[in-house]
Enzyme design. Structure first.
Site, PDB file in Angstrom:
ATOM      1  N   SER A 120       0.811  -1.149   0.123  1.00 39.15           N
ATOM      2  CA  SER A 120      -0.086   0.204  -0.058  1.00 39.15           C
ATOM      3  C   SER A 120       0.907   1.163  -0.067  1.00 39.15           C
ATOM      4  O   SER A 120       2.044   1.053  -0.016  1.00 39.15           O
ATOM      5  CB  SER A 120      -1.028  -0.183   1.106  1.00 39.15           C
ATOM      6  OG  SER A 120      -0.109   0.247   2.552  1.00 39.15           O
ATOM      7  N   SER A 163      11.339  10.918   6.502  1.00 42.67           N
ATOM      8  CA  SER A 163      10.466  11.840   6.750  1.00 42.67           C
ATOM      9  C   SER A 163      10.922  13.075   6.871  1.00 42.67           C
ATOM     10  O   SER A 163      12.118  13.307   7.455  1.00 42.67           O
ATOM     11  CB  SER A 163       9.334  11.330   7.925  1.00 42.67           C
ATOM     12  OG  SER A 163       8.579  12.563   8.014  1.00 42.67           O
ATOM     13  N   TYR A 172       8.565   9.267  16.373  1.00 34.97           N
ATOM     14  CA  TYR A 172       8.709   9.275  14.808  1.00 34.97           C
ATOM     15  C   TYR A 172       9.902  10.109  14.143  1.00 34.97           C
ATOM     16  O   TYR A 172      10.642   9.663  13.408  1.00 34.97           O
ATOM     17  CB  TYR A 172       7.558   9.592  14.517  1.00 34.97           C
ATOM     18  CG  TYR A 172       7.371   9.420  12.791  1.00 34.97           C
ATOM     19  CD1 TYR A 172       6.930   7.863  12.214  1.00 34.97           C
ATOM     20  CD2 TYR A 172       7.339  10.249  12.026  1.00 34.97           C
ATOM     21  CE1 TYR A 172       6.887   7.564  11.074  1.00 34.97           C
ATOM     22  CE2 TYR A 172       7.033   9.926  10.360  1.00 34.97           C
ATOM     23  CZ  TYR A 172       7.002   8.591  10.197  1.00 34.97           C
ATOM     24  OH  TYR A 172       6.894   8.541   8.690  1.00 34.97           O
ATOM     25  N   LYS A 205      13.164   8.600  12.411  1.00 35.81           N
ATOM     26  CA  LYS A 205      13.588   8.914  10.917  1.00 35.81           C
ATOM     27  C   LYS A 205      14.744   9.507  10.890  1.00 35.81           C
ATOM     28  O   LYS A 205      15.459   9.554   9.929  1.00 35.81           O
ATOM     29  CB  LYS A 205      12.565   9.590  10.232  1.00 35.81           C
ATOM     30  CG  LYS A 205      11.054   9.093  10.047  1.00 35.81           C
ATOM     31  CD  LYS A 205      11.233   7.896   9.124  1.00 35.81           C
ATOM     32  CE  LYS A 205      10.004   7.161   8.836  1.00 35.81           C
ATOM     33  NZ  LYS A 205      10.258   5.821   7.944  1.00 35.81           N
ATOM     34  N   THR A 223      -1.782   9.566   1.658  1.00 37.44           N
ATOM     35  CA  THR A 223      -1.696   8.153   1.239  1.00 37.44           C
ATOM     36  C   THR A 223      -2.821   7.386   2.259  1.00 37.44           C
ATOM     37  O   THR A 223      -2.789   6.325   2.167  1.00 37.44           O
ATOM     38  CB  THR A 223      -0.223   7.571   1.705  1.00 37.44           C
ATOM     39  OG1 THR A 223      -0.053   7.527   2.975  1.00 37.44           O
ATOM     40  CG2 THR A 223       0.392   8.017   0.636  1.00 37.44           C
TER      41      THR A 223
END
Length: 274
Positions: free
Chosen positions: A18, A133, A146, A150, A181
């Site tokens: 995905s 990211s 997060y 990253k 997304t």
């Protein structure tokens, strides 16, 4: 960007069931390459990309990295894309959730990179792209874990670039901005029911949802990743989305305090000087 001639290469794209991963896999197939995609459950991929062979990989289970590479054999290009998105207040985030995030977003990609390097080194040819990211470069409140994961991935790619370069292996760090997304619906969130951070987290969550709805497409991001991977002489670092050229220029010219303030305001928060 000068792109290599269209000779077919063998590509492994993680998280290809995905989002960005599926779009990257589709783009490589369209350009005539042999593409393998990973999923934790290859037999149950809901919308498989035509032309992609799916293999099992669980980023948090490092043994599956060796098994996947052994199953495929030669790999010319590795796109390390799979990972978890996480948000919440750091006080409300249990350490096992932080450790799980780093296992999926940092240690798993490193394990898979280690698995492909011997073959690339022996053939003196290979490309590894770490998909990170822009939060690594522009961290924001309530995305601390997060952003940290990253940032670690980015540092790993830049540090190993020179290490493997004598063997014809190219390491690339790629930072997408906000992408439409639907990942927000799959993001793990840690915020206590009566958390003192709940109100401000709600502000950031709402701003993030708005930004994601108007973000760049997965297809545009995928094209940029594929072109970087196929370039004759790829740069160490690429970014796409969120007016990347402008914001990275600003980050070099403006004080860090101002950049942090601007990032907070983009996510609905006023800046409070500590």
């Amino acid at each position: 960007m000068q792109v290599r001639a269209a000779s077919s290469q063998i590509v492994l794209v993680t998280g290809a069931s995905s989002g960005i991963g599926a779009a990257v896999a589709r783009e490589f197939v369209a350009r005539g390459h042999t593409v393998y995609g990973t999923s934790r459950n290859p037999d149950t991929v809901a919308d498989p990309v035509p032309g992609v062979t799916y293999v099992r990989l669980d980023n948090a289970d490092y043994a599956t990295a060796d098994a996947a590479v052994e199953q495929i054999g030669r790999i010319d290009i590795l796109i390390n894309n799979a990972g978890e998105s996480q948000a919440g207040a750091i006080e409300d985030t249990p350490m096992d959730a932080v450790e799980g995030l780093f296992a999926k977003n940092v240690f798993g990609p490193i394990a898979l990179t280690k698995a492909v390097l011997p073959g690339m080194r022996e053939r003196r040819h290979g490309t590894v792209v770490m998909v990170g990211s822009m939060l690594a470069s522009f961290p924001v409140a309530f995305r601390s874990t997060y952003s940290a994961a990253k940032a670690a991935l980015k540092a790993f790619a830049l540090a190993t670039r020179r290490e493997v370069a004598p063997y014809g292996i190219r390491m690339i760090s790629f930072e997408p901005g906000t992408i439409a997304t639907g990942i927000g619906g799959r993001r793990s969130v840690h915020i206590g029911e009566h958390s003192p951070y709940a109100d401000e987290y709600a502000v950031v969550a709402a701003a993030t949802a708005r930004n994601e709805q108007s973000g760049i497409t997965a297809e545009a991001t995928a094209r940029a990743i594929v072109e970087a991977a196929l370039a004759d002489h790829p740069k160490p670092f690429y970014a796409k989305g969120n007016s990347a050229p402008l914001v990275f220029l600003a980050s070099r010219l403006l004080p860090r305090e101002l950049i942090l303030s601007m990032t907070a305001r983009k996510h609905g928060l006023s800046w409070i000087r500590p």
